[in-house]
Design an enzyme around this catalytic site. Structure first.
Site, short mmCIF file in Angstrom:
data_model
loop_
_atom_site.label_atom_id
_atom_site.label_comp_id
_atom_site.label_asym_id
_atom_site.label_seq_id
_atom_site.Cartn_x
_atom_site.Cartn_y
_atom_site.Cartn_z
CG HIS A 116 -1.95 -1.03 1.26
ND1 HIS A 116 -1.70 -2.31 1.70
CD2 HIS A 116 -3.26 -1.01 0.87
CE1 HIS A 116 -2.81 -3.03 1.61
NE2 HIS A 116 -3.77 -2.27 1.10
CG ASP A 190 -3.88 -5.64 -3.99
OD1 ASP A 190 -4.95 -5.15 -3.59
OD2 ASP A 190 -3.03 -6.12 -3.21
#
Length: 870
Positions: A116, A190
Site C-alpha cells: 500500500h 490488487d
C-alpha cells in the site's frame, strides 16, 4: 457483479455483521471442516447482501515475522497447511456460488514492505518460489478456484523490468498464471491506487498496463474516466485488441452467470440485520476460538490448574478492560483477585506492582489490547514482558497472549514461567475459551501456525489427556437447539405468573458442558431485585445428598464407617437402651427404618406463641452461640434435647416413610468420626477444593444478604422474614447446620457437585469419591414400594408422584427440597438438572409449584431438547 474485501467476513466493511477471526488464528486450527463452515457462513451473508465475490482467502505463506501487511492475515508459514485451509475456505464459499479470490499472487508472504505504501521486492530464485510461495496457489487452482488477485510485487527472477509490479507484468499474469499454471478464472488486480503501482505510473497508464498484462478486472482505479479514455486509445493504437477486450467481457459475463446474476432477484431487506447475525455465527466463532487457542508451554503439567483453594491467586490484567470476559469466566472456576495495569508504568509503579505480586502463589497474566504492528512488537511492550519475567521468578505464573504469535520472540524460552497460552486475538470468544482452557473446561487443540521464536516453532501445540472441569457452551455447540430450550423459559416465566415462586434459577449440563444457565424473576414479589445466576438459594432437603450423604460416602470408602452397621456402633450414648439402638444406617438412609417423617422441635420452645426467652437469647452470649435467626440465639448444646426427643419417639412399622430424623444422627456421626462439624468437613472435603464458592452453610458468614433470596415470612416460630438463615426450623435450632437441611448454593455450583457424582467422583483433576462406593449409594436399594437409593432419591416407573419426568434413566438419582428445589443427575444420559426457587416465600404452604408440576416439566423439556445428542 459486486465484490467485497471480506477476509474475516463482511464485518471488514459492514459494522453490522459478524466478525470472524483473522487467518493467523484460523491457521492454528487443525480441523479444516470449521474453516469450510466459516466460508459457507460468509458466503451466505454475501448472498443476503447481494455480494458475488469475496476477496478471500489470503493464501500467502507468511514466513517473515516483520511482514507489515500480510502477517496475521495469512494461515501461517507451513505451505501444506495454508493450502488445506485455503481450499476449505474457498469451497465453503463457492459451494454457495460466491466466488472466492485467492490472493496475493504469486505470494506476498516474505516481504517487509507494505505494498500500500511502496513496491516490495522478493529476491528468491524460481525453484524457491515454485516450491513455497506458489504452492497454495497451484493447489487451489487444481481445486477450482474461481478468481485470483495479483499482488504489487517486484520479483526480478520472474520479470526484472524496473519498477514494474507483478500486477502489470505480462510475464507473470499471462505467462505464469494463465499459461504455466493454467488458471482460467477471473483475474483481479490488487487496488491500483496503492503506492506499489501508483508511485510509478499515472492514472490511466497503469490501467492500460494492467489490462495488457492479462488482468480481467481493474480494482480501485484512481481516475475511472481517464482510465477508460486511455484504454480506448490503447485499442486504437493496437496495444490491445478489441477481441481481447471482448474475451475479457465474455469471461466476466460467464462469471456473472455462474453466480446467478442471469436470474437476478432484488435483495430482501426485511430483517436484514437479524439475518446477517444468526446464532449459528456465534456458535461457529466459539468453536473457532476453542479449536485455535494454543498451549505452547506447560511445565510439570501446570495446566489445567488443579486445586487453588489453598492458594492466593491473582489475575494481572495488562492493558485490558476491567472485569473482562476472561476474568469473569475464570471466576466461575476459582476465587481470585484482579490487578489491572496499563501497558506502561513508571518505575515506582512497577516496583509497587512487583511487590504486590509477591503476595500471590499463582498469577495469571493476560496481555490485552495488542495490535498487529511488527514495529511495535504487536502491542506487547518490552516493559510488560520484563514485568512478566520478574514475577515469574517469584511465583507460579501462567501467561496468556491475546495477540499475534510473533510476539513470542521477545519472551525468550519462558524457562521461569509455568505455562503459556497463545490466544491470537482479544475478544469475548478468545477470552472465554482461554479461561476454560486454563481450568480444564476444554482441551487445547491449536498449533502455532508460525514460528513465534526459535523456542516455539510452527506446529508447537501441547494438549491434555481430557477435560477436568465443566465447559460452558451455547446449546448448538453440542447439537442442542436453542429454540427447543425456549420451552424452559416459558415454563419458568409461567411459574412466576402463577405465583408458584417469585424467581428461580435453572441449570442443565450435557456431556460435561453447561448449555443452559439462566435466572428468572425476582427475589420477592415486590420485584425490586432481579434474580441473578450468582444468587444463592436455600436448598432445603437437597442438603441430605449435597452435604450429608457425600460425606458419609467419603467416610464409608475410607473405612471409617459402615452403613450396614447399627447406630449403636457410632452413637451408643445417644441410642443405647432406646428403640433406635439397632437401627441399621442404610435402612435409615433409605427411609425404611420406621422413623417419623419429622418432629416440630420448635413448638416446645415457644411460650405464649412466641420464642421462650429462657431458651433463646437476642444476642450471642455464653453457650448461646447458635444463630437461629436475626436476634435469636440458642444453646450450642441444644442438640442433646433434640436427640432426646427423637429417641423417645416410638418407631413405626418398617415400611417406606420419608423422614428427616435419620440425618440428625448422620450429622453427629460425621462429627465424631472426623472431629469436624458437618459444615466444616463438607466444605474442606468438597466445596472449597472443587471451587464451589457459593455452596455452604450459613451464607451470611460469607456473603452480603442481598445475594441471598429470602425463604419465608415466618409468623409461627421466628416471627420475621427468613433471609440468609436456614428455613427449616430444626436445622435453624442447630445453628443452621443440619444433616437434613441448611445448605445454600446457586444452581451452577450445585450442578457442578452433581456432575462430579456422575463423573465417577472426579472433578478438577482430583478424585473425591470412589466410583464403586458411589454406585452402592446411588443404586436402588431394593425395598418393596420404595424407590430410594442410600440418601438419594430415585425415579419411579410404576408409582405415581415420582420426582422426575419419564425420560430419565433408572440409573439416575437426585433429590428435591421443600423450598422449591430439585437436582437430578443421570449417568446413563450424562445429564444434570438443577431447579432452584424460593416457592415458600412469603408463605410455606404455597402448593402451586408441586400442583403444576413445573420442576418435572422443565426436566422433560431438557430431555426433549437433548434427544439424539450423543
Amino acid at each position: 457483479m459486486i465484490a467485497i474485501d471480506g477476509e474475516w467476513g463482511l464485518s471488514m466493511r459492514l459494522d453490522s455483521t459478524v466478525v470472524y477471526p483473522r487467518q493467523m488464528m484460523l491457521g492454528a486450527i487443525q480441523n479444516e471442516k470449521l474453516i469450510y463452515e466459516m466460508g459457507h457462513q460468509i458466503a451466505a451473508q454475501c448472498k443476503i447482501m447481494g455480494i458475488h465475490v469475496n476477496f478471500a482467502p489470503v493464501i500467502d505463506v507468511n514466513n517473515n515475522a516483520k511482514n507489515p501487511v500480510i502477517n496475521n492475515r495469512s494461515f501461517g508459514e507451513v505451505k501444506e497447511h495454508v493450502a488445506k485451509l485455503g481450499i476449505a475456505y474457498m469451497k465453503g464459499m463457492q459451494d454457495l456460488k460466491v466466488m472466492a479470490c485467492g490472493k496475493h499472487f504469486p505470494g506476498h508472504g516474505d516481504t517487509d514492505t507494505d505494498s500500500h505504501l511502496g513496491l516490495p521486492t522478493i529476491n528468491h530464485d524460481y525453484a524457491r518460489l515454485d516450491s513455497l510461495e506458489l504452492y497454495p496457489f497451484k493447489k487451489l487452482i487444481e481445486e477450482g478456484l474461481a478468481s485470483m488477485m495479483v499482488a504489487h510485487l517486484y520479483i526480478p527472477v520472474l520479470d526484472n523490468t524496473a519498477n514494474q509490479a507483478s500486477t502489470l507484468s505480462p510475464k507473470i499474469v499471462n505467462g505464469l498464471l494463465k499459461d504455466s499454471l493454467g488458471f482460467e478464472g477471473l483475474i483481479f488486480t490488487d487496488a491500483l491506487n496503492m503506492k506499489g503501482v501508483s508511485s510509478f505510473y499515472e492514472p490511466g497508464v497503469v490501467d492500460v498496463k494492467a489490462l495488457i498484462a492479462g488482468n480481467d478486472v481493474l480494482l480501485f482505479a484512481e481516475d475511472v474516466p481517464v482510465a477508460i479514455t486511455k484504454i480506448k486509445e490503447a485499442i486504437q493504437k493496437g496495444e490491445i485488441t478489441q477481441a481481447e477486450i471482448d474475451a475479457r467481457c465474455l469471461k466476466i459475463l460467464k462469471a456473472k452467470e455462474w453466480v446467478g446474476l442471469n436470474k437476478y432477484q432484488p435483495i430482501d431487506t426485511k430483517n436484514l440485520i437479524e439475518n446477517l447475525n444468526l446464532p449459528e455465527s456465534q456458535v461457529l466463532n466459539r468453536k473457532l476460538a476453542k479449536e485455535s487457542i494454543t498451549l505452547v508451554h506447560n511445565v510439570e503439567n501446570e495446566l489445567p490448574l488443579k486445586r487453588t483453594d489453598t492458594l492466593k491467586v491473582a489475575y494481572l490484567n495488562i492493558g485490558g478492560t476491567k472485569n473482562n470476559r476472561f476474568f469473569e469466566t475464570m471466576l466461575i472456576y476459582a476465587k481470585m483477585d484482579q490487578l489491572q495495569i496499563p501497558r506502561a508504568l513508571s518505575s515506582t509503579e512497577e516496583t509497587e506492582l512487583i511487590s504486590q505480586c509477591m503476595e500471590y502463589d499463582k498469577i495469571i497474566v493476560g496481555f490485552h489490547r495488542t495490535n498487529n504492528d511488527p514495529k511495535k512488537n504487536f502491542g506487547v511492550t518490552i516493559q510488560s514482558i520484563e514485568i512478566f519475567q520478574k514475577i515469574s521468578a517469584n511465583s507460579d505464573v501462567t501467561g496468556v497472549l491475546f495477540g499475534n504469535a510473533y510476539a513470542l520472540e521477545k519472551f525468550s524460552d519462558l524457562k521461569s514461567t509455568k505455562a503459556f497460552v497463545v490466544a491470537y486475538q482479544d475478544n469475548d470468544y478468545t477470552n472465554e475459551q482461554a479461561a476454560q482452557l486454563i481450568f480444564g473446561g476444554i482441551v487445547p487443540k491449536g498449533k502455532l501456525p508460525v514460528s513465534g521464536s526459535e523456542f516455539f516453532p510452527a506446529g508447537t501445540g501441547l494438549t491434555y489427556t481430557s477435560t477436568t472441569r465443566l465447559s460452558f457452551v451455547m446449546p448448538e455447540e453440542i447439537g442442542i437447539s436453542s429454540e427447543k430450550l425456549l420451552r424452559i423459559d416459558s415454563l419458568a416465566i409461567g411459574g412466576i405468573r402463577l405465583r408458584a415462586y417469585p424467581g428461580c434459577q435453572i441449570v442443565a449440563i450435557k456431556n460435561g458442558s453447561v448449555f443452559y444457565n439462566k435466572s428468572f424473576g425476582h427475589h420477592t414479589y415486590d420485584r425490586k431485585q432481579e434474580v441473578k445466576t450468582t444468587d444463592i438459594y436455600d436448598l432445603a432437603s437437597i442438603t441430605k445428598i449435597a452435604a450429608t450423604t457425600i460425606c458419609v460416602i467419603k467416610l464409608q470408602q475410607e473405612g471409617l464407617i459402615d452403613i450396614d452397621k447399627p447406630l449403636t456402633t457410632y452413637l451408643p450414648d445417644i441410642v443405647d437402651s432406646t428403640p433406635y439402638q439397632n437401627m441399621i444406617i442404610r435402612t435409615m438412609m433409605v427411609h425404611q427404618a420406621g422413623l417419623r417423617d419429622w418432629i416440630p422441635f420448635y413448638t416446645k420452645t415457644l411460650k405464649d406463641g412466641k420464642p421462650d426467652p429462657a431458651i433463646y437469647k437476642t444476642t450471642p452470649q455464653g453457650e448461646y452461640t447458635h444463630k437461629v435467626a436475626e436476634g435469636m440465639y440458642i444453646s450450642e448444646y441444644y442438640d442433646t434435647v433434640i436427640f432426646s426427643r427423637i429417641t423417645s419417639t416410638p418407631l413405626n412399622k418398617k415400611t417406606y416413610k420419608y423422614s428427616d430424623l435419620g440425618y440428625y444422627f448422620l450429622r453427629e456421626i460425621v462429627f465424631r468420626k472426623t472431629g469436624k462439624s458437618l459444615d466444616q468437613y463438607a466444605t474442606e472435603s468438597f466445596y472449597e477444593p472443587m471451587g464451589l464458592a457459593s455452596m455452604g452453610y450459613n451464607p451470611l458468614n460469607r456473603f452480603e444478604r442481598e445475594r441471598i433470596t429470602p425463604s419465608e415470612l415466618d409468623t409461627t416460630f421466628r416471627m420475621q422474614q427468613i433471609w440468609g438463615t436456614v428455613h427449616d426450623q430444626g436445622a435453624a435450632m442447630l445453628g443452621g447446620v443440619g444433616g437434613h437441611a441448611g445448605l445454600f448454593s446457586n444452581a451452577l455450583d450445585l450442578a457442578t457437585l452433581m456432575y462430579m457424582l456422575i463423573n465417577d467422583g472426579n472433578y478438577g483433576g482430583d478424585n473425591y469419591l470412589n466410583k464403586d462406593t458411589l454406585a452402592d449409594f446411588t443404586r436402588w436399594q431394593r425395598y418393596d414400594n420404595n424407590r430410594r437409593g442410600a440418601g438419594f432419591d430415585k425415579p419411579v416407573r410404576s408409582l405415581d408422584g415420582g420426582p422426575t419426568c419419564n425420560k430419565v434413566s433408572l440409573s439416575s438419582f437426585g433429590h428435591s427440597g421443600f423450598t422449591g428445589t430439585i437436582t437430578w443427575a443421570d449417568p446413563e444420559n450424562d445429564i444434570v438438572y438443577v431447579f432452584l426457587s424460593n416457592r415458600c416465600y412469603p408463605i410455606a404452604e404455597n402448593p402451586v409449584l408441586l400442583k403444576e408440576g413445573i420442576r418435572v416439566s422443565v426436566q422433560d423439556a431438557i430431555y426433549t431438547a437433548c434427544a439424539g445428542v450423543k
